[in-house]
Design a protein around this motif. Structure first.
Motif, PDB file in Angstrom:
ATOM      1  N   GLY A 160       0.817  -1.205   0.000  1.00 13.67           N
ATOM      2  CA  GLY A 160       0.000   0.000   0.000  1.00 13.67           C
ATOM      3  C   GLY A 160       0.851   1.255   0.000  1.00 13.67           C
ATOM      4  N   SER A 161       0.256   2.332   0.382  1.00 13.31           N
ATOM      5  CA  SER A 161       0.960   3.611   0.409  1.00 13.31           C
ATOM      6  C   SER A 161       0.536   4.403   1.642  1.00 13.31           C
ATOM      7  N   LYS A 162       1.360   5.370   2.011  1.00 10.83           N
ATOM      8  CA  LYS A 162       1.110   6.204   3.184  1.00 10.83           C
ATOM      9  C   LYS A 162       1.653   7.595   2.909  1.00 10.83           C
ATOM     10  N   SER A 163       0.902   8.611   3.283  1.00  8.54           N
ATOM     11  CA  SER A 163       1.331   9.995   3.065  1.00  8.54           C
ATOM     12  C   SER A 163       1.227  10.774   4.369  1.00  8.54           C
ATOM     13  N   ALA A 164       2.091  11.740   4.512  1.00  9.95           N
ATOM     14  CA  ALA A 164       2.052  12.668   5.649  1.00  9.95           C
ATOM     15  C   ALA A 164       2.571  14.012   5.157  1.00  9.95           C
ATOM     16  N   PHE A 165       2.157  15.062   5.826  1.00  9.42           N
ATOM     17  CA  PHE A 165       2.598  16.391   5.415  1.00  9.42           C
ATOM     18  C   PHE A 165       3.210  17.138   6.596  1.00  9.42           C
ATOM     19  N   ILE A 166       4.107  18.053   6.268  1.00 12.80           N
ATOM     20  CA  ILE A 166       4.786  18.880   7.263  1.00 12.80           C
ATOM     21  C   ILE A 166       4.666  20.336   6.808  1.00 12.80           C
ATOM     22  N   ASN A 167       4.130  21.172   7.664  1.00 11.00           N
ATOM     23  CA  ASN A 167       3.992  22.595   7.353  1.00 11.00           C
ATOM     24  C   ASN A 167       5.272  23.331   7.748  1.00 11.00           C
ATOM     25  N   VAL A 168       5.837  24.053   6.788  1.00 11.76           N
ATOM     26  CA  VAL A 168       7.088  24.784   7.005  1.00 11.76           C
ATOM     27  C   VAL A 168       6.829  26.275   6.781  1.00 11.76           C
ATOM     28  N   ARG A 169       7.326  27.085   7.691  1.00 10.99           N
ATOM     29  CA  ARG A 169       7.201  28.537   7.565  1.00 10.99           C
ATOM     30  C   ARG A 169       8.593  29.150   7.670  1.00 10.99           C
ATOM     31  N   VAL A 170       8.998  29.817   6.601  1.00 11.03           N
ATOM     32  CA  VAL A 170      10.288  30.501   6.576  1.00 11.03           C
ATOM     33  C   VAL A 170      10.074  31.924   7.076  1.00 11.03           C
ATOM     34  N   LEU A 171      10.762  32.273   8.140  1.00 16.13           N
ATOM     35  CA  LEU A 171      10.625  33.604   8.734  1.00 16.13           C
ATOM     36  C   LEU A 171      11.457  34.579   7.908  1.00 16.13           C
ATOM     37  N   ASP A 172      10.753  35.398   7.099  1.00 15.49           N
ATOM     38  CA  ASP A 172      11.414  36.288   6.152  1.00 15.49           C
ATOM     39  C   ASP A 172      10.492  37.480   5.909  1.00 15.49           C
ATOM     40  N   SER A 173      10.974  38.419   5.163  1.00 20.52           N
ATOM     41  CA  SER A 173      10.115  39.523   4.753  1.00 20.52           C
ATOM     42  C   SER A 173       9.085  39.001   3.753  1.00 20.52           C
ATOM     43  N   PRO A 174       7.949  39.715   3.560  1.00 23.74           N
ATOM     44  CA  PRO A 174       6.862  39.183   2.725  1.00 23.74           C
ATOM     45  C   PRO A 174       7.219  39.173   1.234  1.00 23.74           C
ATOM     46  N   SER A 175       6.428  38.411   0.479  1.00 20.39           N
ATOM     47  CA  SER A 175       6.510  38.481  -0.976  1.00 20.39           C
ATOM     48  C   SER A 175       5.749  39.723  -1.452  1.00 20.39           C
ATOM     49  N   ALA A 176       5.675  39.906  -2.748  1.00 17.36           N
ATOM     50  CA  ALA A 176       5.043  41.106  -3.292  1.00 17.36           C
ATOM     51  C   ALA A 176       3.529  41.056  -3.131  1.00 17.36           C
ATOM     52  N   PRO A 177       2.876  42.197  -2.885  1.00 19.69           N
ATOM     53  CA  PRO A 177       1.413  42.223  -2.878  1.00 19.69           C
ATOM     54  C   PRO A 177       0.865  41.738  -4.219  1.00 19.69           C
ATOM     55  N   THR A 178      -0.356  41.222  -4.205  1.00 18.29           N
ATOM     56  CA  THR A 178      -0.965  40.666  -5.419  1.00 18.29           C
ATOM     57  C   THR A 178      -2.060  41.585  -5.948  1.00 18.29           C
ATOM     58  N   ASN A 179      -2.336  41.392  -7.254  1.00 19.95           N
ATOM     59  CA  ASN A 179      -3.447  42.104  -7.918  1.00 19.95           C
ATOM     60  C   ASN A 179      -3.377  43.624  -7.742  1.00 19.95           C
ATOM     61  N   LEU A 180      -2.154  44.181  -7.833  1.00 13.99           N
ATOM     62  CA  LEU A 180      -2.023  45.633  -7.776  1.00 13.99           C
ATOM     63  C   LEU A 180      -2.579  46.233  -9.069  1.00 13.99           C
ATOM     64  N   GLY A 181      -3.459  47.217  -8.937  1.00  7.98           N
ATOM     65  CA  GLY A 181      -4.060  47.832 -10.119  1.00  7.98           C
ATOM     66  C   GLY A 181      -4.462  49.268  -9.868  1.00  7.98           C
TER      67      GLY A 181
END
Length: 679
Positions: free
Chosen positions: A332-353
């Protein structure tokens, strides 16, 4: 510790700053102590590292090697204390050990032990002294010992097997013949043969476990075991059932450390290490992936038979996300997930118009960044640049909303604008607009929409032809994304319900209606998500009803009880149970039965190929009390277990019946005696 001092004519002031560098730890503190040395085991002990890397030590990794080779093998990679007993050593072999310390940022350098020979701390005795005559009464030289009795009380079991080996274990006999048990002899034969072959040395083995090797693949074997003392070989006991030499199938298992079950935080430019313990037979295939994205090309993946590790050096904000580990083998198969958060400055704002342009002002709007850098967005910085200039100038450095009106612009001028998000870790990446001309002429009218007369509007239609039997399948732990075609004008209003309860969007469940479809999304699917989902689409032209069945493919639930015990004899008992309430979306392939004596905690396999919900268990020991354990299995895994009540295996009649029978016989004898005297 750093000390900062400032002074002027009015006085001075000092302050101290503590700087902690987050890094892998230093090596454990030696020397490595070697204690309790025997022929089969050695106990190691050491001291923690003097430098822990700025965070607690999570575990130690212990390795060993035969000093005649250069190959190191892992003894344990999850040692929590600073001591470990290393077992299963070869008598007379010289070993060397080395130990690593590990924290969340990596593994230290190793500390090596001194070479040590696995042997008892005593030696053979020297020769006796010179004999001299001694007068005494005559005695008869008689051996006070006998061979051991038949080891009928041994609980023999198979602990493991492969295509060429079978591992057995047993317990010591109750009666040793008056002399110490010196070993055990194991004999084997193929099920179709009559000749027994000794598979151990003729002197036997001292341990109560042994692995028989060099077997034929897929051949069926019988085994029996005898105890040996100074008088010879005792009677044998047979393994209750035959064993087939085949690879043992074990569904993949993933053991996530408690730290990995939470959000894993790592500083930008540091190294991300995800260490996960794995199991499965045959050795499962290991795949790392990143949900809603691709795995960083800098990622390094290490895979062994007992663990896997994902390493990404010099992480940045784009390495934030959910990392998915998938194991798969024949079982069979087995899956698991790990949440990772990189402490950094933000990415660019979205949908700027550009929302609006007036004679001397421009109105901007945007949405928050997709990646907040692991910290809350505190505010935004809005900047502008004239066409003729190369540098941007700040318009607002503390904008707390997702829109801003830039005023005092030159009429007819051409400008560029950009917005940057800010969190506690710094200023993020910019989002920029195209060139904007202030007070440019208005745009042409938009599309002309002609409303359709009411009589020609079609009734809403939910098209389920792409879904056989209106059914959608999804693996447990995966995200279900289902898009059902929808037609109707005006745009129908759609409601979804399950078990007559109206469904609303949550963190896991979400539904969206577009002009041509109904989109259903279920994140991290579980067994409880299975069932019928009713869909109602309605507009001014009418109402249409349909449904979709969602089946979550998972291991089954526990078999239903209670377990019924019947037909109890002196050496057998019959079991009966009910199938699981939830089969995991796949038919139950078999049931796995185990047993144990209530005086021990060790469970032993009885059968792993039971097709029905009933079984008769044979070759039990009269007078012992047993308990039985049942698991269900499908193609996706093995369920939790249900345990039976304890049952004593005894003769099929009670003590009261025996007393009554004895009393009856005594009465008959008494009557015969009286009859004899009267004659």
């Amino acid at each position: 510790m750093y000390t900062i001092g400032v002074s002027n004519d009015l006085g001075s002031k000092d302050a101290t700053v503590e700087v902690i560098t987050l890094d892998k730890p230093g090596p454990p503190t030696g020397p490595v102590k070697l204690e309790d040395i025997s022929a089969e085991s050695i106990t190691l002990s050491w001291e923690p590292p003097t430098y822990t890397g700025g965070c607690p030590i999570s575990n130690y990794v212990v390795e060993k090697k035969d000093t005649t080779t250069t190959n190191w093998s892992v003894v344990s990679a999850t040692v929590a204390r600073t001591t470990l007993k290393v077992s299963n050593l070869k008598t007379g072999t010289e070993y060397q050990f080395r130990i690593y310390a590990e924290n969340r940022y990596g593994k230290s350098y190793a500390i090596d032990s001194q070479p040590v020979v696995a042997q008892y701390p005593f030696q053979e005795p020297g020769p006796p002294g010179t004999p001299f005559p001694l007068e005494s009464e005559a005695v008869v030289a008689r051996n006070p010992f006998t061979t051991p009795s038949a080891p009928s009380n041994l609980e023999v079991g198979v602990t493991d097997h492969s295509s060429t080996t079978v591992s057995l274990s047993w317990s010591r006999p109750i009666y040793d013949g008056g002399a110490q048990i010196t070993g055990y002899i194991i004999e084997m034969k193929e099920a179709t043969d009559d000749e027994w072959i000794i598979s151990t040395p003729h002197t036997g083995v001292q341990a109560t476990n042994y692995t028989v090797k060099k077997l034929k693949e897929n051949a069926e074997y019988n085994f029996r075991i005898s105890a040996v003392n100074c008088e010879g070989v005792g009677e044998h006991v047979d393994l209750p059932c035959s064993v087939i030499a085949a690879e043992k199938l074990e569904a993949p298992e993933i053991e996530l450390d408690c730290d990995l079950r939470k959000m894993v935080n790592v500083r930008a430019s540091a190294t991300l290490r995800l260490f996960v313990t794995t199991r499965g037979k045959p050795e499962p295939e290991v795949r790392w992936s990143k949900a809603d994205g691709t795995l960083n090309e800098r990622a390094q993946i290490e895979v062994t038979s007992s663990y896997t590790m994902l390493v990404i050096e010099n992480v940045d904000r784009f390495d934030t996300g959910k990392y998915v580990l998938t194991l798969e083998n024949l079982s069979g198969s087995k899956s698991a997930f790990i949440n990772v958060r990189v402490l950094d400055s933000p990415s660019a704002p979205t949908n700027l118009g550009v929302k609006d342009v007036k004679r001397n002002s421009v109105s901007l709007s945007w949405e928050p960044p997709l990646i907040d850098g692991g910290a809350k967005i505190s505010h935004y910085i809005v900047e502008k640049r004239e066409q003729k200039r190369m540098a941007f100038t700040s318009v607002c450095t503390n904008c707390v909303r997702n829109s801003y009106i830039i005023s005092d612009l030159q009429e007819g001028g051409r400008y560029y604008f950009r917005v940057l998000a800010v969190n506690e870790l710094g200023v993020g990446l910019p989002a920029s607009t195209d060139q904007v001309k202030v007070s440019e002429p208005p745009l042409p009218p938009g599309k002309i929409v002609i409303d359709v007369p009411f009589k020609s509007r079609p009734q809403p239609e939910i098209n389920m032809k792409d879904f056989p039997h209106n059914t959608v399948y999804v693996r447990a732990g995966s995200t279900l994304k289902c898009e059902i075609p929808l037609t109707g004008r005006p745009l129908p209003k759609v409601t979804l319900s399950k078990d007559n309860v109206l469904l609303k969007s949550t963190m896991r469940f979400n539904s969206e209606v577009t002009p041509d479809s109904i989109k259903i999304s279920v994140r991290e699917s579980i067994a409880g998500d299975s069932g019928r989902y009713d869909i109602i689409a309605s507009n001014s032209s009418g109402t249409t009803k349909s449904f979709v069945n969602i089946v979550v493919l998972d291991r089954p639930s526990v078999p239903l009880g209670p377990v019924e015990l019947y037909d109890v004899t002196e050496d057998s008992v019959s079991l009966k149970w009910l199938p699981p309430a939830y089969d995991g979306g796949s038919p139950i392939t078999n049931y796995i039965i185990q047993k144990r004596e209530t005086t021990t905690a060790n469970w032993m396999d009885v059968s792993s190929a039971v097709a029905r919900c009933t079984m008769k268990i044979m070759k039990l020991t009269t007078g012992l009390e047993y308990q039985f354990r049942i698991r269900a299995e499908n193609r996706y895994g093995i369920s939790e277990h249900i345990d039976s009540p304890a049952v004593a295996v005894s003769l099929p009649y009670s003590k009261k019946f025996l007393l009554f029978l004895l009393l009856y016989i005594n009465v008959i004898i008494l009557l015969l005696i009286l009859y004899t005297f009267t004659m």
